[in-house]
Scaffold this active site. Sequence first.
Site, PDB file in Angstrom:
ATOM      1  N   GLU A  58     -55.126  25.277 -83.918  1.00  0.00           N
ATOM      2  CA  GLU A  58     -55.614  26.615 -84.286  1.00  0.00           C
ATOM      3  C   GLU A  58     -54.566  27.679 -83.989  1.00  0.00           C
ATOM      4  O   GLU A  58     -54.454  28.666 -84.712  1.00  0.00           O
ATOM      5  CB  GLU A  58     -56.917  26.927 -83.549  1.00  0.00           C
ATOM      6  CG  GLU A  58     -58.098  26.093 -83.999  1.00  0.00           C
ATOM      7  CD  GLU A  58     -58.332  26.138 -85.505  1.00  0.00           C
ATOM      8  OE1 GLU A  58     -58.262  27.235 -86.100  1.00  0.00           O
ATOM      9  OE2 GLU A  58     -58.563  25.073 -86.093  1.00  0.00           O
ATOM     10  N   HIS A  74     -52.377  28.124 -86.896  1.00  0.00           N
ATOM     11  CA  HIS A  74     -52.925  29.054 -87.897  1.00  0.00           C
ATOM     12  C   HIS A  74     -52.762  30.504 -87.436  1.00  0.00           C
ATOM     13  O   HIS A  74     -52.304  31.361 -88.184  1.00  0.00           O
ATOM     14  CB  HIS A  74     -54.430  28.819 -88.078  1.00  0.00           C
ATOM     15  CG  HIS A  74     -54.784  27.530 -88.729  1.00  0.00           C
ATOM     16  ND1 HIS A  74     -54.279  27.152 -89.942  1.00  0.00           N
ATOM     17  CD2 HIS A  74     -55.618  26.534 -88.340  1.00  0.00           C
ATOM     18  CE1 HIS A  74     -54.788  25.965 -90.267  1.00  0.00           C
ATOM     19  NE2 HIS A  74     -55.594  25.574 -89.304  1.00  0.00           N
ATOM     20  N   ASP A  97     -58.733  22.773 -93.875  1.00  0.00           N
ATOM     21  CA  ASP A  97     -57.458  23.425 -94.186  1.00  0.00           C
ATOM     22  C   ASP A  97     -56.934  22.992 -95.552  1.00  0.00           C
ATOM     23  O   ASP A  97     -56.431  23.807 -96.325  1.00  0.00           O
ATOM     24  CB  ASP A  97     -56.410  23.068 -93.133  1.00  0.00           C
ATOM     25  CG  ASP A  97     -56.792  23.602 -91.773  1.00  0.00           C
ATOM     26  OD1 ASP A  97     -57.490  24.631 -91.734  1.00  0.00           O
ATOM     27  OD2 ASP A  97     -56.406  22.995 -90.767  1.00  0.00           O
TER      28      ASP A  97
HETATM   29 ZN   LIG Z   1     -56.947  24.055 -89.275  1.00  0.00          ZN
END
Ligand SMILES: [Zn+2]
Length: 350
Positions: free
Chosen positions: A46, A49, A141
């Site tokens: 995460e 991201h 994703d």
């Molecule tokens: Zn992800």
Amino acid sequence: MVLLAVLVTVVYGNYARAELGLAQPWAYLVGLGFVVCLLGSVLLHELGHALTARRFGIGVRRITLELLSGWTEMDRDAPAPRVDALVSLAGPAVSLLLGGVATAAALVLPDRTLAGEIAFQLALSNVLVAFFNVLPGLPLDGGRALRALLWAMLKDRNRATVVAGWSGRALALVTASVSIVLYRVGLVTLLGLVFVLLVVLTLWQGAGQSIRLGRMTGRFPLVDLGSLVRPVLAVPAGTPLGEAQRRRAEDPRPDVVLAVADSAGSLTALVDPVAAERVPVDRRPWVSVESVARSRDALTTLPLGLTGEQVVRALQAHPGAQYLVTAGEDVVGVLRVADVAAVLEPRRAR
Ligand SMILES: [Zn+2]
């Protein structure tokens, strides 16, 4: 999530007992270690991201961790398909990198030792997280990357969201069917099957939410404040509710909303229709309107002329049932959130 954590601990603990010959409490401790490794891997994923998003000037509000996937909440959508694709693929890239490093460590470290086992766990969890998340269906994703691609091709982000959402549902169905077949032929245990089906269920729900959101966002421009605004019938403070409702019934304008005005005639409160309905009919002549009304200070004001998207954003920022619509200093009328919902989701409203 707790259920998944317990399942993974038991499944992995049983495996550690059989493979490493560990005694029962230690085997399950290794299983719990695997859960911690999964969570740590998801956190780093995460962060991939979040940091990529911030590089492109998109703020990050919070990161939510789940066992096989997390969720990074950003303060706005990516401005272009390329940014959307980069932000969504940064997570799986981090996981793949961690998985590679851990695999190398697992190969170097001696077999059947705790260090080797931990490296193996990290390798397994990261490769698992990378491959699971890169599947091309929303909310994963890979689905966001697919949406970015469709967005670039169709030039319509909302249609791209809906298509990528259906791809997510198809993925959920395929995963469920394959895991059931693998269970029937004895390649997957019952616990493993339950685990996969729980993941499939979250995937299915997330895909459905994406489809819904894509459809709704596509309808934002249809939210026209000018045509949704309801006229107001203001009665003086102290008017009994029964009398106010009688006056409203006699008003020729449709969809009139009851309000309370002071002696100078300016609006001070809006009658809450739910609270008014809760008052028994025989009590209504004895209850004054302001006791079932919300004061004007507690209401959010929407200036006439906002675009559909601005209206929806304002409603999201200030949740409520009714909003005052104004033009300059004047109150033009009232917007009910249910009327907006009916425009955004006509099928649900019906
Ligand atoms: Zn992800």
